[in-house]
Design a protein around this motif. Structure first.
Motif, mmCIF file in Angstrom:
data_model
loop_
_atom_site.group_PDB
_atom_site.id
_atom_site.type_symbol
_atom_site.label_atom_id
_atom_site.label_comp_id
_atom_site.label_asym_id
_atom_site.label_seq_id
_atom_site.Cartn_x
_atom_site.Cartn_y
_atom_site.Cartn_z
ATOM 1 N N LEU A 72 0.830 -1.203 0.000
ATOM 2 C CA LEU A 72 0.000 0.000 0.000
ATOM 3 C C LEU A 72 0.863 1.252 0.000
ATOM 4 C CD1 LEU A 72 -2.587 -0.867 2.804
ATOM 5 C CD2 LEU A 72 -3.169 -0.527 0.395
ATOM 6 N N ALA A 73 0.324 2.304 -0.576
ATOM 7 C CA ALA A 73 0.936 3.633 -0.469
ATOM 8 C C ALA A 73 -0.155 4.662 -0.655
ATOM 9 C CB ALA A 73 2.038 3.833 -1.515
ATOM 10 N N PHE A 74 -0.043 5.793 0.057
ATOM 11 C CA PHE A 74 -0.994 6.893 -0.107
ATOM 12 C C PHE A 74 -0.212 8.195 -0.118
ATOM 13 C CE2 PHE A 74 -4.284 9.950 0.648
ATOM 14 C CZ PHE A 74 -5.407 9.385 0.053
ATOM 15 N N THR A 75 -0.469 9.029 -1.128
ATOM 16 C CA THR A 75 0.209 10.312 -1.240
ATOM 17 C C THR A 75 -0.749 11.326 -1.832
ATOM 18 O OG1 THR A 75 2.062 11.500 -2.249
ATOM 19 C CG2 THR A 75 1.168 9.646 -3.487
ATOM 20 N N GLY A 76 -0.760 12.531 -1.265
ATOM 21 C CA GLY A 76 -1.672 13.551 -1.754
ATOM 22 C C GLY A 76 -3.107 13.127 -1.536
ATOM 23 N N ASP A 77 -3.828 12.900 -2.621
ATOM 24 C CA ASP A 77 -5.231 12.480 -2.511
ATOM 25 C C ASP A 77 -5.474 11.139 -3.178
ATOM 26 O OD1 ASP A 77 -4.848 13.190 -5.114
ATOM 27 O OD2 ASP A 77 -6.532 14.573 -5.244
ATOM 28 N N ARG A 78 -4.423 10.355 -3.422
ATOM 29 C CA ARG A 78 -4.610 9.076 -4.079
ATOM 30 C C ARG A 78 -3.781 7.993 -3.410
ATOM 31 N NH1 ARG A 78 -1.016 7.090 -8.152
ATOM 32 N NH2 ARG A 78 0.935 8.266 -8.259
ATOM 33 N N GLY A 79 -4.267 6.774 -3.535
ATOM 34 C CA GLY A 79 -3.560 5.634 -2.973
ATOM 35 C C GLY A 79 -3.313 4.572 -4.019
ATOM 36 N N GLU A 80 -2.343 3.695 -3.734
ATOM 37 C CA GLU A 80 -2.024 2.565 -4.602
ATOM 38 C C GLU A 80 -2.116 1.283 -3.785
ATOM 39 O OE1 GLU A 80 -0.935 2.309 -7.820
ATOM 40 O OE2 GLU A 80 -0.557 4.394 -8.405
ATOM 41 N N LEU A 81 -2.819 0.294 -4.320
ATOM 42 C CA LEU A 81 -2.833 -1.062 -3.786
ATOM 43 C C LEU A 81 -2.339 -1.978 -4.889
ATOM 44 C CD1 LEU A 81 -3.633 -3.470 -1.943
ATOM 45 C CD2 LEU A 81 -5.935 -3.296 -2.923
ATOM 46 N N ILE A 82 -1.278 -2.729 -4.605
ATOM 47 C CA ILE A 82 -0.733 -3.680 -5.570
ATOM 48 C C ILE A 82 -0.616 -5.033 -4.881
ATOM 49 C CG2 ILE A 82 1.249 -4.259 -7.027
ATOM 50 C CD1 ILE A 82 1.755 -1.295 -7.392
ATOM 51 N N TYR A 83 -0.970 -6.082 -5.613
ATOM 52 C CA TYR A 83 -0.917 -7.423 -5.061
ATOM 53 C C TYR A 83 -0.605 -8.399 -6.188
ATOM 54 C CZ TYR A 83 -5.650 -7.640 -7.006
ATOM 55 O OH TYR A 83 -6.729 -7.585 -7.851
ATOM 56 N N ALA A 84 -0.256 -9.636 -5.817
ATOM 57 C CA ALA A 84 0.048 -10.673 -6.801
ATOM 58 C C ALA A 84 -1.130 -11.626 -6.913
ATOM 59 C CB ALA A 84 1.306 -11.436 -6.388
ATOM 60 N N GLU A 85 -1.440 -12.021 -8.142
ATOM 61 C CA GLU A 85 -2.523 -12.980 -8.382
ATOM 62 C C GLU A 85 -1.977 -14.170 -9.164
ATOM 63 O OE1 GLU A 85 -6.951 -13.350 -10.478
ATOM 64 O OE2 GLU A 85 -5.787 -11.501 -10.659
ATOM 65 N N ARG A 86 -2.355 -15.369 -8.722
ATOM 66 C CA ARG A 86 -1.906 -16.578 -9.399
ATOM 67 C C ARG A 86 -2.715 -16.806 -10.666
ATOM 68 N NH1 ARG A 86 -2.001 -21.470 -5.558
ATOM 69 N NH2 ARG A 86 -4.241 -21.412 -6.025
ATOM 70 N N THR A 87 -2.028 -17.080 -11.770
ATOM 71 C CA THR A 87 -2.657 -17.384 -13.048
ATOM 72 C C THR A 87 -2.055 -18.689 -13.572
ATOM 73 O OG1 THR A 87 -1.050 -16.303 -14.505
ATOM 74 C CG2 THR A 87 -2.741 -14.893 -13.476
ATOM 75 N N PRO A 88 -2.639 -19.269 -14.631
ATOM 76 C CA PRO A 88 -2.068 -20.497 -15.196
ATOM 77 C C PRO A 88 -0.627 -20.331 -15.666
ATOM 78 C CG PRO A 88 -4.315 -20.205 -15.961
ATOM 79 C CD PRO A 88 -3.947 -18.951 -15.241
ATOM 80 N N ASP A 89 -0.221 -19.087 -15.981
ATOM 81 C CA ASP A 89 1.140 -18.841 -16.478
ATOM 82 C C ASP A 89 2.073 -18.290 -15.403
ATOM 83 O OD1 ASP A 89 0.414 -19.608 -19.106
ATOM 84 O OD2 ASP A 89 -0.477 -17.636 -19.431
ATOM 85 N N GLY A 90 1.634 -18.317 -14.159
ATOM 86 C CA GLY A 90 2.465 -17.770 -13.089
ATOM 87 C C GLY A 90 1.796 -16.568 -12.445
ATOM 88 N N TYR A 91 2.461 -15.972 -11.490
ATOM 89 C CA TYR A 91 1.890 -14.820 -10.789
ATOM 90 C C TYR A 91 2.071 -13.533 -11.589
ATOM 91 C CZ TYR A 91 0.886 -17.226 -6.409
ATOM 92 O OH TYR A 91 0.349 -18.056 -5.458
#
Length: 304
Positions: free
Chosen positions: A225-244
């Motif tokens: 997670l990160a939040f700066t100014g008036d916006r935030g970022e959420l990044i995560y990994a998702e498993r797929t048939p070809d890898g994450y």
């Protein structure tokens, strides 16, 4: 509860671009990225050592040229889930999980003083730690951990070293990350099988009920997670048939989440975000190179 707030075998110095393309730093996984008040960046990660795993770290004054990764220290045990944070005095702190007591993984803490890391000391109360998160704000440090047979817990410290008794955030939950929202409210994200959930906590209060922030077609893992100014970022990994692959969602202070496109490579995991003094957001993660080895990559997300 609350506050305010922020491998690889050594190689030659690395030249990194400030564009959106992934730039490799070294062999390893589980990076943590942190911006200092002067704008410099520090990254730490778990090395690709066989057997006992060590934490390596590197510094950059501009985010482009990075020094040779150096081992935190030498020991016969395994370290994992490193997290960097700058405290109110501008001192760089490292928290990580380790089985240095010879049994379960506990949380350890070290400070960078005069260019050298102090001997890591155990933080009592956290047993069977699998992953952790940390944020500093308003002179306090909030620590969250995923503990075996317990779930997610959190504790607060006024000096970054001595923490209160951990309290349960939620039973099921893994891969926690933390950031601060406007008004001194903490935000925690964590995974629960196919979803990423978030909760908030105001100073002196309890954690709110969970809100669904993201869904995956298959299992989702590591959040940042990160939040700066008036916006935030959420990044995560998702498993797929070809890898994450890494997924991204933007959000505002009211926790309204929207999808976004993240320009990074496939086979990507263990993301970590950092915000510098100008509000610029940088991202580090682990990705597979052409030989199939996991390397640490970095990029600047900027003001997208």
């Amino acid at each position: 509860m609350l506050l305010a707030g922020c491998g690889a075998a050594p190689g030659s110095a690395r030249l990194l671009s400030n564009g959106s393309a992934a730039q490799p730093l070294g062999s390893g996984t589980q990076p943590t990225l942190c911006a200092r008040p002067d704008g410099s960046l520090v990254v730490a990660f778990v090395g690709a050592d066989s057997g006992n795993r060590k934490i390596y770290w590197s510094e950059s004054s501009d985010g482009k040229i990075w020094g040779n990764p150096r081992a935190l220290d030498s020991h016969p045990f395994s370290d994992q889930s490193p997290r960097l944070v700058v405290d109110a005095q501008g001192v760089l702190n490292l928290y990580f999980a380790s089985n240095r007591d010879g049994q379960n993984f506990e949380i350890y803490h070290s400070k960078l003083v005069s260019g050298a890391w102090q001997a890591p000391e155990e933080i009592p109360g956290f047993d069977g730690v699998e992953s952790l998160a940390v944020v500093n704000a308003n002179g306090k440090t909030l620590l969250a951990a995923q503990q075996l047979m317990v779930g997610l817990t959190s504790a607060v410290s006024t000096d970054g070293t001595h923490f209160g008794t951990p309290e349960t955030v939620t039973g099921p939950g893994a891969d926690p990350s933390l950031t601060m929202l406007p008004g001194g409210k903490a935000l925690i994200a964590y995974t629960d099988d196919q979803t990423v959930d978030v909760r908030t906590c105001t100073p002196g209060g309890a954690w709110s009920d969970a809100t669904d922030a993201a869904d995956g077609a298959d299992a989702v893992r590591e959040t940042t997670l990160a939040f700066t100014g008036d916006r935030g970022e959420l990044i995560y990994a998702e498993r797929t048939p070809d890898g994450y692959v890494l997924r991204e969602r933007h959000f505002d202070a009211e926790l309204n989440f929207t999808d976004a496109d993240l320009p990074v490579s496939p086979d990507a995991r263990t993301p970590s975000l950092a915000v510098d003094h100008n509000g610029k957001i940088s991202l580090a993660w682990g990705m597979k190179d052409n030989s199939g080895q996991t390397t640490i990559a970095l990029t600047v997300l900027g003001d997208r």
